[in-house]
Every structure is written in C-alpha cells, then in structure tokens.
Design a protein around this motif. Structure first.
Motif, mmCIF file in Angstrom:
data_model
loop_
_atom_site.group_PDB
_atom_site.id
_atom_site.type_symbol
_atom_site.label_atom_id
_atom_site.label_comp_id
_atom_site.label_asym_id
_atom_site.label_seq_id
_atom_site.Cartn_x
_atom_site.Cartn_y
_atom_site.Cartn_z
ATOM 1 N N UNK A 1 5.663 -6.097 18.926
ATOM 2 C CA UNK A 1 5.596 -4.655 18.645
ATOM 3 C C UNK A 1 4.262 -4.241 18.025
ATOM 4 N N UNK A 2 3.747 -5.067 17.110
ATOM 5 C CA UNK A 2 2.457 -4.765 16.479
ATOM 6 C C UNK A 2 1.315 -4.890 17.472
ATOM 7 N N UNK A 3 1.425 -5.858 18.380
ATOM 8 C CA UNK A 3 0.381 -6.021 19.397
ATOM 9 C C UNK A 3 0.378 -4.827 20.344
ATOM 10 N N UNK A 4 1.560 -4.349 20.712
ATOM 11 C CA UNK A 4 1.648 -3.157 21.564
ATOM 12 C C UNK A 4 1.031 -1.954 20.861
ATOM 13 N N UNK B 1 -0.732 8.577 26.052
ATOM 14 C CA UNK B 1 -0.865 7.154 25.720
ATOM 15 C C UNK B 1 -0.168 6.848 24.396
ATOM 16 N N UNK B 2 -0.357 7.717 23.409
ATOM 17 C CA UNK B 2 0.265 7.491 22.103
ATOM 18 C C UNK B 2 1.787 7.531 22.191
ATOM 19 N N UNK B 3 2.311 8.498 22.920
ATOM 20 C CA UNK B 3 3.762 8.622 23.063
ATOM 21 C C UNK B 3 4.361 7.408 23.768
ATOM 22 N N UNK B 4 3.726 6.982 24.859
ATOM 23 C CA UNK B 4 4.225 5.831 25.612
ATOM 24 C C UNK B 4 4.125 4.559 24.766
ATOM 25 N N UNK B 5 2.990 4.385 24.084
ATOM 26 C CA UNK B 5 2.805 3.200 23.249
ATOM 27 C C UNK B 5 3.823 3.131 22.129
ATOM 28 N N UNK B 6 4.074 4.257 21.461
ATOM 29 C CA UNK B 6 5.063 4.294 20.378
ATOM 30 C C UNK B 6 6.461 3.977 20.910
ATOM 31 N N UNK C 1 -2.656 -2.363 20.979
ATOM 32 C CA UNK C 1 -3.180 -2.070 22.316
ATOM 33 C C UNK C 1 -3.208 -0.563 22.565
ATOM 34 N N UNK C 2 -2.202 0.147 22.041
ATOM 35 C CA UNK C 2 -2.181 1.604 22.165
ATOM 36 C C UNK C 2 -3.397 2.218 21.486
ATOM 37 N N UNK C 3 -3.685 1.766 20.272
ATOM 38 C CA UNK C 3 -4.865 2.248 19.546
ATOM 39 C C UNK C 3 -6.137 1.926 20.326
ATOM 40 N N UNK C 4 -6.166 0.743 20.929
ATOM 41 C CA UNK C 4 -7.346 0.325 21.697
ATOM 42 C C UNK C 4 -7.556 1.207 22.921
ATOM 43 N N UNK C 5 -6.493 1.530 23.636
ATOM 44 C CA UNK C 5 -6.613 2.396 24.818
ATOM 45 C C UNK C 5 -7.095 3.786 24.411
ATOM 46 N N UNK D 1 8.666 0.696 19.777
ATOM 47 C CA UNK D 1 10.000 0.849 19.165
ATOM 48 C C UNK D 1 11.057 0.080 19.952
ATOM 49 N N UNK D 2 10.937 0.071 21.272
ATOM 50 C CA UNK D 2 11.919 -0.654 22.101
ATOM 51 C C UNK D 2 11.833 -2.166 21.857
ATOM 52 N N UNK D 3 10.633 -2.652 21.554
ATOM 53 C CA UNK D 3 10.432 -4.088 21.364
ATOM 54 C C UNK D 3 10.741 -4.548 19.946
ATOM 55 N N UNK D 4 10.819 -3.610 19.017
ATOM 56 C CA UNK D 4 11.036 -3.964 17.612
ATOM 57 C C UNK D 4 12.540 -4.089 17.341
ATOM 58 N N UNK D 5 12.996 -5.320 17.156
ATOM 59 C CA UNK D 5 14.428 -5.559 16.927
ATOM 60 C C UNK D 5 14.726 -5.933 15.478
ATOM 61 N N UNK D 6 13.774 -5.634 14.589
ATOM 62 C CA UNK D 6 14.005 -5.960 13.172
ATOM 63 C C UNK D 6 15.049 -5.036 12.567
#
Length: 226
Positions: free
Chosen positions: A153-156, A212-217, A159-163, A221-226
């Motif tokens: 989730x943090x890497x995604x 990009x920000x909306x899709x990345x967020x 990557x969003x910030x990078x794009x 969130x979908x990948x974060x299972x904490x």
C-alpha cells in the motif's frame, strides 16, 4: 458560460492541438512511469538491503549507491534535462518531442521513487523479516514475499506521488521542446499571448493530477488490510 465555451470552441489551437498535446503528455508520463517502476522498485529494495540493518549489509556499496541517488535526486529537473541532452540524443536520436522527454523524465524520477520505496519497506516490522529467515526463506523471497507484500500500500502511494511528479516534470520539459501540454501552454499560450490556451492547458494538467491521485488512493486503500 456560453460565451466562454464558444470562445474555446472557436480557438483552433485548443480544438486541434490540445487533444494531440494531451495524448503526448499521457504517452511520455505513462512510459516514464513504467521505466521508473521497473528500475526504481528494485533500486529502492537494493538501497534498503545494503543498509546497516538490511538483508545484505555493505557499508561501501550502500554509501556509493546512496551518493549517486542523492546527487541525481537533488538536481533541479530542468537543469538535469538540459545537462543530459547529449545522452538523450544518443539514446533517442533527437532532443525534441515526447519520446526524447522520456529520457530526462525517467532519470529524474527513478532516484526519487527509489528513496520512497526504501522508506516504505523500512517500515515493515523487523519481526516479520526474522520469522521468514528462521523458516529458511531466501533473500529474494524475503524481498518479494515479505518486504514488498507488506509495504505494497505504501509503495502504491509512493508510485502515485511519483506519477504526479512526472506530470509536473512533463510540463517543465515542454520549455525545451519536449512536447505535450507544457509545450502547448508555453509556446502557444504564453509566447503567443493566447490566455485561453494557457489556462485550458492548466485545467487539463490539474484534471490529470486529480485522476491519478484518486485512482492511486483507491488502489492503496484496497491493498491495505491492516
């Protein structure tokens, strides 16, 4: 509002060149983002692995690699793009157009993304790494199945910030003939005193960043299972 729309619709630069410029921006950002992901992700993992508390600690290698990454990351992008024009020509055959812009865009964002990846995997609980070691997992498997998986989730988000950074850089590279929305805004909007072209280009850039920000967020969130 109707008068504004009519003015925009009657502007040939907007109707004819804006779609092409938008496509060029998407192409240069998309290809640069792909290269940054393919190179920057393993580079970030290597930076983390070579650190004193990493999987493969090596002080000298970590210092040299960290120095190179810091130098490239600290250079203002427009200066970097100008400095590597000979490299761009050698790779692409020209320094103009969106294809040429991919070279400085990639070189400028790979170290940035690599540092973000390093920070993301550093936050993975050491206990999970130690548990994998005890179970006999190899270093590549720990990197893939523990560090990347736990930090995904943090890497995604990184990557969003990078794009988004790439979109901003793509506008800058338009100042030196890189094509895209930046070139359109500077050449037609600013230099030819056509405010509708300038502001319309800005609106499109803002819209791209927002998407990009909306899709990345959403993905993070979908990948974060904490």
């Amino acid at each position: 509002m109707g008068e504004l729309w009519n003015e925009l619709a009657s502007n040939r630069v907007i109707t004819e060149k804006l779609p092409e410029a938008t496509l060029e921006t998407l192409q240069m950002v998309g290809l640069s983002a792909l290269i940054t992901l393919v190179v920057g992700l393993p580079l970030g993992l290597l930076l983390r692995s070579l650190s004193a508390d990493g999987l493969l600690p090596h002080r000298t290698a970590a210092s040299v690699l960290g120095f190179v990454v810091n130098v490239l990351r600290s250079l203002p992008f427009i200066i970097l793009a100008l400095a590597i024009i000979p490299v761009t020509r050698a790779i692409v055959g020209t320094s103009l157009g969106w294809e040429a812009a991919v070279v400085p865009l990639s070189i400028g964002t790979i170290p940035f993304f690599a540092r973000l990846v390093e920070t993301a995997v550093r936050d993975v609980a050491p206990g999970k790494v130690e548990a994998a070691r005890v179970m006999g997992s190899t270093t590549p498997k720990i990197l893939r199945a523990v560090l990347v998986r736990e930090a995904l989730p943090s890497i995604v988000s990184a990557f969003t910030v990078t794009v988004i950074t790439l979109i901003g850089f793509s506008a800058m590279v338009g100042a030196i003939g890189g094509g895209g929305l930046g070139f359109l805004a500077i050449t037609y909007g600013f230099q030819r005193f056509d405010p509708p072209v300038l502001y319309t280009s800005i609106v499109v850039i803002v819209a791209l960043v927002t998407v990009v920000q909306l899709v990345g967020d959403l993905v993070a969130r979908r990948l974060d299972h904490r």
